[in-house]
Design a protein around this motif. Structure first.
Motif, PDB file in Angstrom:
ATOM      1  N   ARG A 149       0.827  -1.205   0.000  1.00  0.00           N
ATOM      2  CA  ARG A 149       0.000   0.000   0.000  1.00  0.00           C
ATOM      3  C   ARG A 149       0.863   1.256   0.000  1.00  0.00           C
ATOM      4  O   ARG A 149       0.604   2.203  -0.758  1.00  0.00           O
ATOM      5  N   ASN A 150       1.910   1.283   0.835  1.00  0.00           N
ATOM      6  CA  ASN A 150       2.784   2.447   0.890  1.00  0.00           C
ATOM      7  C   ASN A 150       3.531   2.637  -0.424  1.00  0.00           C
ATOM      8  O   ASN A 150       3.798   3.784  -0.835  1.00  0.00           O
ATOM      9  N   LEU A 151       3.857   1.534  -1.077  1.00  0.00           N
ATOM     10  CA  LEU A 151       4.549   1.642  -2.355  1.00  0.00           C
ATOM     11  C   LEU A 151       3.653   2.277  -3.408  1.00  0.00           C
ATOM     12  O   LEU A 151       4.094   3.141  -4.188  1.00  0.00           O
ATOM     13  N   LYS A 152       2.390   1.888  -3.423  1.00  0.00           N
ATOM     14  CA  LYS A 152       1.461   2.481  -4.380  1.00  0.00           C
ATOM     15  C   LYS A 152       1.224   3.955  -4.069  1.00  0.00           C
ATOM     16  O   LYS A 152       1.097   4.780  -4.984  1.00  0.00           O
ATOM     17  N   GLU A 153       1.162   4.308  -2.786  1.00  0.00           N
ATOM     18  CA  GLU A 153       0.989   5.715  -2.420  1.00  0.00           C
ATOM     19  C   GLU A 153       2.212   6.535  -2.802  1.00  0.00           C
ATOM     20  O   GLU A 153       2.091   7.704  -3.183  1.00  0.00           O
ATOM     21  N   TYR A 154       3.398   5.930  -2.692  1.00  0.00           N
ATOM     22  CA  TYR A 154       4.625   6.648  -3.059  1.00  0.00           C
ATOM     23  C   TYR A 154       4.668   6.922  -4.560  1.00  0.00           C
ATOM     24  O   TYR A 154       5.054   8.005  -4.992  1.00  0.00           O
ATOM     25  N   VAL A 155       4.262   5.914  -5.352  1.00  0.00           N
ATOM     26  CA  VAL A 155       4.246   6.111  -6.806  1.00  0.00           C
ATOM     27  C   VAL A 155       3.190   7.142  -7.175  1.00  0.00           C
ATOM     28  O   VAL A 155       3.468   8.106  -7.898  1.00  0.00           O
ATOM     29  N   GLY A 156       1.963   6.959  -6.661  1.00  0.00           N
ATOM     30  CA  GLY A 156       0.904   7.929  -6.881  1.00  0.00           C
ATOM     31  C   GLY A 156       0.666   8.220  -8.352  1.00  0.00           C
ATOM     32  O   GLY A 156       0.497   7.318  -9.171  1.00  0.00           O
ATOM     33  N   GLU A 157       0.691   9.501  -8.709  1.00  0.00           N
ATOM     34  CA  GLU A 157       0.471   9.929 -10.083  1.00  0.00           C
ATOM     35  C   GLU A 157       1.778  10.118 -10.853  1.00  0.00           C
ATOM     36  O   GLU A 157       1.776  10.683 -11.949  1.00  0.00           O
ATOM     37  N   ARG A 158       2.884   9.667 -10.287  1.00  0.00           N
ATOM     38  CA  ARG A 158       4.180   9.822 -10.948  1.00  0.00           C
ATOM     39  C   ARG A 158       4.609   8.553 -11.663  1.00  0.00           C
ATOM     40  O   ARG A 158       5.783   8.411 -12.026  1.00  0.00           O
ATOM     41  N   ASP A 159       3.690   7.618 -11.878  1.00  0.00           N
ATOM     42  CA  ASP A 159       4.059   6.341 -12.462  1.00  0.00           C
ATOM     43  C   ASP A 159       4.608   6.501 -13.874  1.00  0.00           C
ATOM     44  O   ASP A 159       5.623   5.896 -14.235  1.00  0.00           O
ATOM     45  N   ALA A 160       3.957   7.328 -14.703  1.00  0.00           N
ATOM     46  CA  ALA A 160       4.442   7.538 -16.067  1.00  0.00           C
ATOM     47  C   ALA A 160       5.794   8.243 -16.071  1.00  0.00           C
ATOM     48  O   ALA A 160       6.687   7.899 -16.858  1.00  0.00           O
ATOM     49  N   GLN A 161       5.969   9.226 -15.178  1.00  0.00           N
ATOM     50  CA  GLN A 161       7.244   9.932 -15.104  1.00  0.00           C
ATOM     51  C   GLN A 161       8.364   8.999 -14.674  1.00  0.00           C
ATOM     52  O   GLN A 161       9.505   9.099 -15.160  1.00  0.00           O
TER      53      GLN A 161
END
Length: 400
Positions: A239-251
């Protein structure tokens, strides 16, 4: 004076099989109600002493801990973190958790006093409800609390430089300690190692659920006691990993491709964004894929039937067959739409990366591809136009 009724009330939270033994031992030590204050009684099961105060309260003190690992008043630490970690290790050896509490700072924000307490210190506030006339909103989520008002604590005071001194140490707890067999599940003792985090990250990339990955980790290290964490810790990590990525996945993927490009000049990638900065087109091919194309470019399959669940984009691989009749890849693409502009762009990037037209390209029955392929792979002075063929399996599936 300790009465039998007070003793029975004070042990109601413990196992009934031990309650009678606690009461009988305490009454015999107090001597017919003429107690001389608090008396200490040894508890063999928990390797600790429990003590009854004149008011009938029960307190526990561990007796088997090494004196070198036990804090005491006027003990000096070279830094604040050293003192906090020392009390944390002491709690680990005893069977209780610790929690950082209040602190005082001077004008230059130097911590001059720091309290670290037992994790069962204090009490949780009662759940509050706010009414706006139409509905009631609960401020706090209802959870199980283990706090019981324990007064055990350690106070560190600043001396000079970075050194701190123990000014107060309360050893007595009003609860029993966690036995050694269960200390691995205490929150203060649970921590995912670097190996566990890498393993959880890798299995998450291949869509293995968390409970199954925790089971695999247990098998690898030889038991649950050697994992160092629980299945809930694995869930929290993901869960924390997904929150860290957030909306920056494409970047993040673009930055990763740029790093690969710097380390390998034969790596090729291209992308486009829309007006809002969202990734709409992405193509990439590594050195192995480009080498495979030079050898086996007679027939190329372009498949655009793989839809991603989260991003609503189409995954389009370029594949072929080698001389051993094994599948090889030539490139990959992610497209937000299946229309002529998107297919034209990805075919142009494929041609730039490979440098020549494929002899034959096999696709499904998409009308946009039928119009795009003749425009993207025309005849040139060096290479003939690419032949477009339909996949037999896709035609059969459509007819069925």
């Amino acid at each position: 004076m300790i009465t039998e009724d007070l003793l029975r009330i004070s042990v109601t939270s413990f196992d009934s099989s031990h309650a009678s033994r606690f009461i009988d031992d305490a009454l015999s030590d107090c001597g017919n109600g003429n107690g001389k204050g608090s008396e200490s009684v040894e508890n063999d099961d928990a390797n600790s002493n429990y003590t009854f105060s004149p008011g009938g309260s029960m307190y526990f003190v561990l007796v088997c801990v090494d004196e070198k690992c036990k804090p005491f008043v006027d003990k000096i630490f070279n830094s604040l973190e050293a003192g906090l970690n020392f009390y944390k290790d002491y709690g680990h050896s005893c069977g209780f958790g610790t929690r950082r509490s209040a602190e005082n700072q001077d004008e230059d924000h130097t911590i001059i006093s720091k309290y670290v307490v037992c994790n069962r210190s204090g009490f949780n506030e009662k759940k509050e409800t706010i009414s706006d006339g139409n509905s009631n909103h609960v401020v706090r989520r209802r959870t199980v609390s283990s706090r019981c008002g324990c007064n055990a604590k350690l106070n560190l005071k600043f001396i000079s430089g970075e050194r701190y001194r123990v000014s107060c140490f309360v050893e007595e707890h009003n609860h029993d300690f966690v036995p050694e067999v269960g200390r691995q599940f205490m929150r203060v003792n649970r921590e995912m190692s670097c190996i566990s985090r890498n393993f959880a990250f890798d299995v998450g990339n291949v869509n293995i659920r968390t409970s199954k990955s925790f089971f695999f980790m247990k098998k690898m290290v030889g038991g649950y006691a050697n994992v160092g964490a629980t299945v809930q810790d694995f869930r929290n990590f993901r869960r924390n990993l997904k929150e860290y990525v957030g909306e920056r996945d494409a970047q993040m993927i673009i930055e990763k491709f740029k790093v690969k490009k710097e380390s390998c000049e034969s790596f090729y990638f291209a992308y486009e964004l829309d007006k809002e900065g969202h990734l709409t087109k992405l193509f990439w091919a590594d050195s192995v894929s480009r080498r495979n194309y030079e050898l086996y470019c007679d027939a190329v399959s372009f498949d655009a039937i793989f839809d991603t669940n989260k991003y609503n984009m189409v995954f389009c691989p370029f594949t072929g067959i080698d001389k051993h009749e094994k599948c090889v890849t030539f490139g990959f693409a992610l497209l937000s739409k299946e229309d002529i502009p998107h297919f034209t762009w990805v075919f142009d990037q494929f041609l730039k990366a490979m440098g020549r037209n494929p002899v034959c390209i096999i696709t499904d029955q998409c009308p946009a591809m039928k119009q795009t392929i003749p425009m993207s792979f025309p005849a040139t002075e060096k290479f003939p136009a690419t032949k477009h063929r339909l996949c037999t399996m896709q035609v059969i599936l459509t007819l069925n």
